[in-house]
Scaffold this motif. Structure first.
Motif, short mmCIF file in Angstrom:
data_model
loop_
_atom_site.label_atom_id
_atom_site.label_comp_id
_atom_site.label_asym_id
_atom_site.label_seq_id
_atom_site.Cartn_x
_atom_site.Cartn_y
_atom_site.Cartn_z
N LYS A 129 0.85 -1.19 0.00
CA LYS A 129 0.00 0.00 0.00
C LYS A 129 0.88 1.23 0.00
N VAL A 130 0.68 2.08 -0.99
CA VAL A 130 1.45 3.31 -1.13
C VAL A 130 0.58 4.48 -0.70
N ASP A 131 1.00 5.20 0.33
CA ASP A 131 0.23 6.35 0.79
C ASP A 131 1.06 7.63 0.78
N ARG A 132 2.18 7.59 0.03
CA ARG A 132 3.01 8.77 -0.11
C ARG A 132 3.32 8.99 -1.58
N ASP A 133 3.83 10.18 -1.90
CA ASP A 133 4.14 10.49 -3.30
C ASP A 133 5.37 9.75 -3.80
N SER A 134 6.27 9.39 -2.91
CA SER A 134 7.47 8.66 -3.31
C SER A 134 7.87 7.69 -2.21
N VAL A 135 8.52 6.61 -2.60
CA VAL A 135 8.96 5.59 -1.66
C VAL A 135 10.41 5.23 -1.97
N GLU A 136 11.09 4.70 -0.97
CA GLU A 136 12.46 4.24 -1.15
C GLU A 136 12.47 2.74 -1.39
N LEU A 137 13.22 2.33 -2.39
CA LEU A 137 13.45 0.91 -2.66
C LEU A 137 14.87 0.56 -2.26
N VAL A 138 15.04 -0.61 -1.64
CA VAL A 138 16.36 -1.08 -1.23
C VAL A 138 16.51 -2.54 -1.65
N LEU A 139 17.58 -2.83 -2.37
CA LEU A 139 17.94 -4.20 -2.68
C LEU A 139 19.00 -4.66 -1.69
N GLN A 140 18.67 -5.71 -0.94
CA GLN A 140 19.59 -6.22 0.08
C GLN A 140 20.10 -7.59 -0.33
N ASP A 141 21.38 -7.66 -0.60
CA ASP A 141 22.03 -8.93 -0.94
C ASP A 141 22.21 -9.77 0.32
N LEU A 142 21.95 -11.06 0.21
CA LEU A 142 22.03 -11.93 1.38
C LEU A 142 23.23 -12.88 1.37
N THR A 143 23.92 -13.00 0.23
CA THR A 143 24.98 -14.01 0.15
C THR A 143 26.30 -13.52 -0.42
N GLY A 144 26.29 -12.52 -1.26
CA GLY A 144 27.50 -12.11 -1.98
C GLY A 144 27.82 -12.98 -3.17
N PHE A 145 26.92 -13.91 -3.49
CA PHE A 145 27.17 -14.84 -4.58
C PHE A 145 26.28 -14.54 -5.79
N ASN A 146 26.39 -13.32 -6.31
CA ASN A 146 25.92 -12.97 -7.65
C ASN A 146 24.42 -13.06 -7.86
N GLY A 147 23.64 -12.75 -6.83
CA GLY A 147 22.22 -12.52 -7.05
C GLY A 147 22.03 -11.39 -8.05
N ARG A 148 20.94 -11.41 -8.78
CA ARG A 148 20.78 -10.43 -9.85
C ARG A 148 19.32 -10.05 -10.03
N VAL A 149 19.12 -8.81 -10.46
CA VAL A 149 17.75 -8.32 -10.69
C VAL A 149 17.77 -7.41 -11.92
N ASP A 150 16.82 -7.67 -12.80
CA ASP A 150 16.70 -6.92 -14.05
C ASP A 150 15.82 -5.69 -13.86
N ALA A 151 14.63 -5.88 -13.30
CA ALA A 151 13.68 -4.77 -13.22
C ALA A 151 12.66 -5.03 -12.12
N ILE A 152 12.00 -3.96 -11.69
CA ILE A 152 10.91 -4.03 -10.71
C ILE A 152 9.72 -3.29 -11.29
N LEU A 153 8.55 -3.92 -11.22
CA LEU A 153 7.33 -3.34 -11.79
C LEU A 153 6.25 -3.24 -10.71
N PHE A 154 5.63 -2.08 -10.61
CA PHE A 154 4.49 -1.89 -9.72
C PHE A 154 3.22 -1.78 -10.58
N ASN A 155 2.27 -2.66 -10.34
CA ASN A 155 0.99 -2.68 -11.06
C ASN A 155 -0.13 -2.26 -10.12
N LYS A 156 -0.91 -1.27 -10.53
CA LYS A 156 -2.08 -0.86 -9.74
C LYS A 156 -3.35 -1.29 -10.46
N GLY A 157 -4.19 -2.03 -9.75
CA GLY A 157 -5.47 -2.43 -10.33
C GLY A 157 -5.39 -3.64 -11.21
N SER A 158 -4.26 -4.36 -11.20
CA SER A 158 -4.13 -5.56 -12.02
C SER A 158 -3.22 -6.55 -11.32
#
Length: 598
Positions: A129-158
């Motif tokens: 639930k987003v109740d502010r105009d902007s939010v902070e995103l944080v990616l937290q690595d848990l292992t140091g062994f090359n976890g990877r992320v391409d993109a993050i998508l927020f969908n409203k109403g779907s």
């Protein structure tokens, strides 16, 4: 009736346009590589030809890296479904690349990167639930062994899963990021050099010093390619045996000595030196972090190339009279429709004694070098059940890698499977190091990994075909053609899987052998440095016009750098007479050869 039809079409367009705007307002796409603070995460663009995107990776060599952070503006408040595009890069059965996503300080319930699925796809992170105009995103690595992320998508109403099919995913990116609409025109150049390795850097410097307006486009933050501190391969090939003693002067400027392969001291590879030399040229414009992914052609002539910044996703367009493919992979030539070969020719086709019995897809592999250093106290390294398995019977007892750590050999495609090759190399490095640390403490207890390359050092992929295809016979017979230019000295050096490595890791080899076939200094014809079917395309580097066998000798970087110098000279002659790369050979060869000699 015509007016009615027009009105209906207009109404449909307006409805479609409004729906697109509505969808765009209720979908927010964040490309991970665009995070404002990368922390310890790194940008990987090596699989752009496959993914059409860069991504962030937590390359900590077994130690969790610092968080990546960014702030996202939301035009509407409410409930959003969160989707994260990632993969489990080493699912055996659950891989090591685990990470968490925090939204305004709250972690999503899902832990990503441990799905057991090696394919890139979207993962449902639940609703927020987003109740502010902007939010902070944080990616937290848990292992140091090359976890990877391409993109993050927020969908409203779907709750619908975003597309994984590449064409649909491209449309989503283009629409939500406004890629085409935000494209910048970078100007018109005499020569556009794509690829900032040693060959491309030398080509750009050579042409700029001869008065051409030059663009040098490099897809990484550093120049030098395999000789940069990201890959750390030393320069090979002699300059002092050249038939043209002044050829190689630019290579000498860039040369930072011989630090060997995989030296743990990054400064030994002279990144700052290369930048300073390029920045000093008033006719040369440098564009780093820009991956060229599209070529505009007309009548077998390149008109423009389009690149995308691997960090910001800003798109740029470059027009030019001449282009040089110095990418190593023959990327620009491929995009433009240039004739190319990949793999080995048959002995019957080429007449070469060293050629394969039958043509195949075998190529020399890619290396990810590594180094350890001594430390004052005992350090630990975790067990790695997801990595390649080593034992008392078979392990590699080394404190630092050399060229032999190599994956490819026809088991992988060096272009379309670059990510898998790098990951296989990492599984070998981490698995072997884990064995050494945990089973040979007398030697390795007070050592730790100082550096592991996450950018692959490629040897072979596409070779663009020119008016002359250099062969084994050209090399061993020392043929001196009228357009003889670069003097090459390296052996015919064709790698193959190490026999013992094949015994323990059949079809999964990561360690190479070779047999050096020595040659006398020989020359490479200029006709091997331009495309036979793209009218304004030069090439320099490991993607020039050779057979697989001849490539084994021409591929080393001092030799490739001299190719770049020759291409810069040829471009200046072509511009002077408004001619083509082929025209330099057919009409102005004597003047061109005088330039090389003098």
């Amino acid at each position: 009736m015509i007016k009615l039809i027009f009105s209906r079409h207009l109404l449909s367009f307006v409805v479609f346009f409004c729906m697109q705007r509505l969808v765009a307002q209720e979908q927010i796409l964040i490309e991970a590589e665009s995070f404002k603070q990368k922390g310890g995460w790194v940008i990987d663009q090596q699989s752009f030809p496959v993914l059409h995107s860069s991504y962030l990776m937590a390359h900590g060599m077994g130690r969790p890296v610092a968080d990546a952070k960014t702030t996202v503006k939301f035009p509407k408040k409410g409930t959003y479904r969160v989707w994260v595009r990632t993969k489990d890069w080493a699912p055996f059965p659950v891989g090591p690349g685990r990470f968490k996503l925090f939204v305004d300080g709250q972690p999503l319930q899902v832990t990503f990167g441990e799905s057991g699925d090696s394919a890139w796809k979207w993962y449902n992170g639940g609703d927020i639930k987003v109740d502010r105009d902007s939010v902070e995103l944080v990616l937290q690595d848990l292992t140091g062994f090359n976890g990877r992320v391409d993109a993050i998508l927020f969908n409203k109403g779907s709750e619908a899963e975003p597309p994984n099919e590449l064409a649909a995913l491209d449309m989503l990116r283009n629409r939500l990021l406004g890629l085409a609409a935000g494209r910048k025109e970078m100007g018109n150049f005499d020569l556009v050099v794509v690829g900032g390795g040693v060959a491309g850097t030398c080509a750009a410097l050579s042409a700029a010093r001869l008065g051409l307006k030059v663009a040098l486009i490099q897809d990484r933050p550093l120049l030098g390619g395999n000789n940069s501190s990201e890959v750390r391969v030393h320069l090979m090939g002699d300059l002092d045996k050249s038939y043209y003693p002044k050829l190689g002067r630019i290579v000498r400027e860039l040369d930072n000595g011989d630090p060997g392969n995989g030296n743990p001291n990054a400064k030994e590879y002279g990144d700052a030196r290369k930048f300073a030399i390029v920045k000093a040229e008033k006719n040369l414009s440098l564009f780093i972090n820009t991956h060229v992914y599209q070529a505009e052609t007309e009548n077998n002539t390149i008109k423009a190339v389009i690149g995308r910044n691997i960090e910001t996703n800003q798109e740029t367009r470059f027009t030019g009279a001449y282009f040089a493919d110095c990418t190593g992979d023959g990327t620009l030539g491929f995009l433009a429709g240039a004739d190319f070969r990949m793999g080995r020719e048959s002995r019957k086709e080429t007449g070469e004694s060293l050629a394969a019995d039958e043509a195949d897809d075998f190529t020399l592999g890619t290396s990810n070098l590594w180094a350890s250093i001594p430390v004052d106290s005992t350090t630990t390294f975790p067990e790695t059940p997801w990595a390649l398995p080593f034992s008392d019977e078979y392990h590699i007892d080394e404190v630092q890698s050399d060229w032999q750590w190599e994956t490819g050999f026809g088991n992988f495609n060096t272009i379309t499977e670059a990510e898998q090759i790098r990951d296989h190399n990492l599984r070998a490095v981490y698995g072997n190091w884990s064995y050494l640390k945990n089973h040979k403490p007398e030697k390795y207890a007070k050592r730790e990994l100082a550096w592991v390359a996450y950018i692959g050092g490629k040897r072979e992929s596409r070779r663009l075909m020119g008016d002359h295809i250099l062969t084994q016979m050209d090399i061993q017979e020392g043929k001196m053609y009228p357009d003889a230019t670069v003097t090459a000295t390296w052996t015919i050096d064709l790698h193959f899987p190490d026999k013992k490595n094949s015994l323990y890791f059949p079809d999964e080899e990561f360690f190479a052998g070779t047999k050096h076939i020595r040659v006398a200094p020989y020359t490479i014809p200029y006709r091997s440095l331009y495309s036979r079917n793209i009218n304004n395309l030069f090439m320099a580097g490991r993607n020039i016009s050779t057979t697989h066998v001849a490539f084994g000798s021409t591929r080393v970087m001092r030799t490739c750098g001299m190719m770049g110098e020759v291409v810069g000279m040829a471009a200046s002659i072509a511009k002077k007479y408004q001619s083509s790369p082929r025209g330099v050979y057919e009409k102005y060869l004597s003047e061109f050869m005088r330039m090389i000699k003098d």
